[in-house]
Design a protein around this motif. Structure first.
Motif, PDB file in Angstrom:
ATOM      1  N   ALA A  45       0.845  -1.188   0.000  1.00  0.00           N
ATOM      2  CA  ALA A  45       0.000   0.000   0.000  1.00  0.00           C
ATOM      3  C   ALA A  45       0.883   1.242   0.000  1.00  0.00           C
ATOM      4  O   ALA A  45       2.091   1.158   0.186  1.00  0.00           O
ATOM      5  CB  ALA A  45      -0.896  -0.003   1.236  1.00  0.00           C
ATOM      6  N   GLU A  46       0.233   2.380  -0.198  1.00  0.00           N
ATOM      7  CA  GLU A  46       0.996   3.627  -0.314  1.00  0.00           C
ATOM      8  C   GLU A  46       1.765   3.966   0.951  1.00  0.00           C
ATOM      9  O   GLU A  46       2.806   4.589   0.894  1.00  0.00           O
ATOM     10  CB  GLU A  46       0.053   4.786  -0.641  1.00  0.00           C
ATOM     11  CG  GLU A  46      -0.364   4.775  -2.100  1.00  0.00           C
ATOM     12  CD  GLU A  46      -1.428   5.820  -2.381  1.00  0.00           C
ATOM     13  OE1 GLU A  46      -1.957   5.824  -3.504  1.00  0.00           O
ATOM     14  OE2 GLU A  46      -1.731   6.622  -1.472  1.00  0.00           O
ATOM     15  N   ASP A  47       1.232   3.540   2.111  1.00  0.00           N
ATOM     16  CA  ASP A  47       1.919   3.919   3.354  1.00  0.00           C
ATOM     17  C   ASP A  47       3.189   3.114   3.565  1.00  0.00           C
ATOM     18  O   ASP A  47       3.913   3.326   4.522  1.00  0.00           O
ATOM     19  CB  ASP A  47       0.978   3.765   4.551  1.00  0.00           C
ATOM     20  CG  ASP A  47       0.566   2.313   4.778  1.00  0.00           C
ATOM     21  OD1 ASP A  47      -0.194   2.068   5.724  1.00  0.00           O
ATOM     22  OD2 ASP A  47       1.003   1.428   4.013  1.00  0.00           O
ATOM     23  N   GLY A  48       3.424   2.147   2.684  1.00  0.00           N
ATOM     24  CA  GLY A  48       4.653   1.367   2.783  1.00  0.00           C
ATOM     25  C   GLY A  48       4.619   0.307   3.857  1.00  0.00           C
ATOM     26  O   GLY A  48       5.542  -0.498   3.983  1.00  0.00           O
ATOM     27  N   GLU A  49       3.577   0.280   4.665  1.00  0.00           N
ATOM     28  CA  GLU A  49       3.507  -0.702   5.751  1.00  0.00           C
ATOM     29  C   GLU A  49       2.529  -1.815   5.431  1.00  0.00           C
ATOM     30  O   GLU A  49       2.836  -2.990   5.559  1.00  0.00           O
ATOM     31  CB  GLU A  49       3.062  -0.016   7.049  1.00  0.00           C
ATOM     32  CG  GLU A  49       4.190   0.726   7.722  1.00  0.00           C
ATOM     33  CD  GLU A  49       3.971   0.809   9.227  1.00  0.00           C
ATOM     34  OE1 GLU A  49       4.948   1.109   9.929  1.00  0.00           O
ATOM     35  OE2 GLU A  49       2.842   0.583   9.687  1.00  0.00           O
ATOM     36  N   ASN A  50       1.324  -1.424   5.042  1.00  0.00           N
ATOM     37  CA  ASN A  50       0.292  -2.418   4.773  1.00  0.00           C
ATOM     38  C   ASN A  50       0.393  -2.960   3.366  1.00  0.00           C
ATOM     39  O   ASN A  50       1.204  -2.504   2.561  1.00  0.00           O
ATOM     40  CB  ASN A  50      -1.090  -1.795   4.983  1.00  0.00           C
ATOM     41  CG  ASN A  50      -1.479  -1.818   6.443  1.00  0.00           C
ATOM     42  OD1 ASN A  50      -0.980  -2.620   7.210  1.00  0.00           O
ATOM     43  ND2 ASN A  50      -2.374  -0.912   6.812  1.00  0.00           N
TER      44      ASN A  50
ATOM     45  N   MET B 140      -2.190  -4.416  -0.037  1.00  0.00           N
ATOM     46  CA  MET B 140      -3.532  -4.363  -0.616  1.00  0.00           C
ATOM     47  C   MET B 140      -3.837  -5.699  -1.283  1.00  0.00           C
ATOM     48  O   MET B 140      -3.005  -6.242  -2.006  1.00  0.00           O
ATOM     49  CB  MET B 140      -3.610  -3.272  -1.688  1.00  0.00           C
ATOM     50  CG  MET B 140      -3.060  -1.940  -1.276  1.00  0.00           C
ATOM     51  SD  MET B 140      -4.237  -1.001  -0.294  1.00  0.00           S
ATOM     52  CE  MET B 140      -5.404  -0.521  -1.562  1.00  0.00           C
TER      53      MET B 140
ATOM     54  N   GLU C 216      -6.936  -2.572   1.971  1.00  0.00           N
ATOM     55  CA  GLU C 216      -5.799  -2.799   2.858  1.00  0.00           C
ATOM     56  C   GLU C 216      -6.061  -4.003   3.754  1.00  0.00           C
ATOM     57  O   GLU C 216      -7.170  -4.166   4.278  1.00  0.00           O
ATOM     58  CB  GLU C 216      -5.576  -1.570   3.749  1.00  0.00           C
ATOM     59  CG  GLU C 216      -4.762  -0.503   3.071  1.00  0.00           C
ATOM     60  CD  GLU C 216      -4.268   0.547   4.050  1.00  0.00           C
ATOM     61  OE1 GLU C 216      -3.769   1.568   3.579  1.00  0.00           O
ATOM     62  OE2 GLU C 216      -4.399   0.332   5.272  1.00  0.00           O
TER      63      GLU C 216
END
Lengths: 267, 106
Positions: free
Chosen positions: A56-61, A63, A68
């Motif tokens: 995902a865009e946040d780099g943590e989660n 998709m 997410e």
């Protein structure tokens, strides 16, 4: 027997797409991942779905199917185990693909006897259930496990796959996937608004979970049924039906397996 | 072609679908042992098993390669326990090979 399986028949399964799981108690050596307290959606997936996840865009989660998925549950057969000092690396397959699962050694958090008992049972050719985060390493998706245990009742295998299908199918029926709300928003949800449409028995059963199922595992449904029948002077079928509605409405979510649930109202 | 032990991929089918698979393809079947080397799969079809890892009794899951329309060479056998519900499993097989096949195979 069950006979054919229709979409209606699957209605009793937990809609884990909207459910939440509180932060697991086990800490992990070498991995202090920030976990939003009490707000982790747990999605049952096939290994094929996990392998196809995109960061995902946040780099943590990650998709999967456009949503997410902070935590996944897979059920897989052990192909091989690589025991290292601080961790065990399992390679699992569920016929849809193979994935690496890392289990960190937590000698402080669980009695060593239980841990070694579990390891003995999780040999190649046996089925295990894993709950954990998706990670990416060297271009491939892996799972970092919070919890990994041998499957005891193999109907769990069937139920896991049916739940994967159910969550996927139900998601498609909704016009849009609900965005992952911020932790604060979830904590502040007004419970009175949410359960305004519950029947008397549903409210009583939910209160029972709120009062008695405050641990991470929640309550075993058989325990709830056997205690609520005399308590509320109703039949086992009444309690079971109430639990099914509470699950499908998002007031209860499954924790360890299909028989354990926790209220989304409690901490 | 990469082996099952690398890809983890097998076709989760029943006895009736074995006929539609290519020879040598990797399949995954659940069934009850009715006599040595014979299982009755979740859709009631009897299949023969060959190999070293043959199940003794009860309900088992067999991963192996198709030899012909009624015979599978075993690679991995896992006991599913006597309480395993083959009727519900058969329902799953229908979904896996039908409407929801994309969740399970390429």
């Amino acid at each position: 027997g069950y006979g054919g399986y229709s979409d209606e028949a699957m209605g009793g399964m937990a809609d884990t797409g909207g459910g939440f799981m509180s932060q697991p108690s086990a800490s992990q050596e070498g991995e202090r991942r920030k976990v939003a307290r009490g707000t982790q959606a747990l999605v049952p997936v096939t290994i094929r779905m996990a392998l196809g996840a995109a960061p995902a865009e946040d780099g943590e989660n990650f998709m999967i199917e456009g949503r997410e998925v902070p935590q996944v549950r897979v059920v897989g057969n052990v192909l091989r185990v690589d025991q290292k000092e601080t961790k065990s690396i399992y390679c699992l397959e569920d016929s849809t693909g193979a994935i690496e699962v890392t289990q960190w050694v937590n000698s402080g958090d669980e009695e060593l006897q239980t841990l070694s008992d579990r390891k003995l049972k999780m040999q190649p050719k046996t089925y295990v259930t894993v709950v954990g985060h998706l990670k990416q390493f060297d271009g491939k998706v892996t799972i970092s496990a919070y919890d990994m245990r041998p499957v005891e009742d193999h109907n769990e295998l069937t139920h896991h796959f049916l739940e994967v299908i159910y969550v996927h199918a139900k998601k498609d029926q909704q016009p849009s996937w609900q965005p992952n709300p911020a932790p604060a928003a979830i904590m502040d949800v007004d419970a009175a608004n949410d359960d305004g449409n519950l029947t008397s028995i549903q409210r009583k059963v939910l209160d029972y979970y709120n009062q008695n199922g405050t641990g991470d595992e929640g309550l075993n449904i058989n325990f709830v049924i056997s205690n609520c029948c005399p308590l509320f002077n109703c039949s086992a079928a009444d309690v079971k039906a109430a639990v099914d509605v509470l699950i499908s409405e998002g007031h209860l979510y499954s924790t360890l397996d299909d028989d354990h649930h926790k209220s989304t109202d409690s901490d | 072609m990469a082996s099952f032990f690398e890809t983890g991929e097998s076709a989760r089918i029943n006895g009736g679908l074995l006929g539609t698979m290519g020879e040598g393809s990797t399949v995954c079947l659940a069934g009850r042992v009715t006599s040595p080397g014979i299982i009755q799969t979740s859709d009631g079809v009897e299949l023969r098993l060959e190999g070293d890892d043959l199940p003794g009794s009860g309900v088992v899951e067999v991963v192996g390669t198709k030899l012909n329309g009624t015979c599978v060479k075993t690679m991995r056998v896992t006991s599913l326990g006597d309480d395993f519900d083959l009727a519900v499993y058969e329902g799953l097989v229908q979904h896996v090979n039908g409407k929801y096949r994309d969740l399970f195979s390429a």
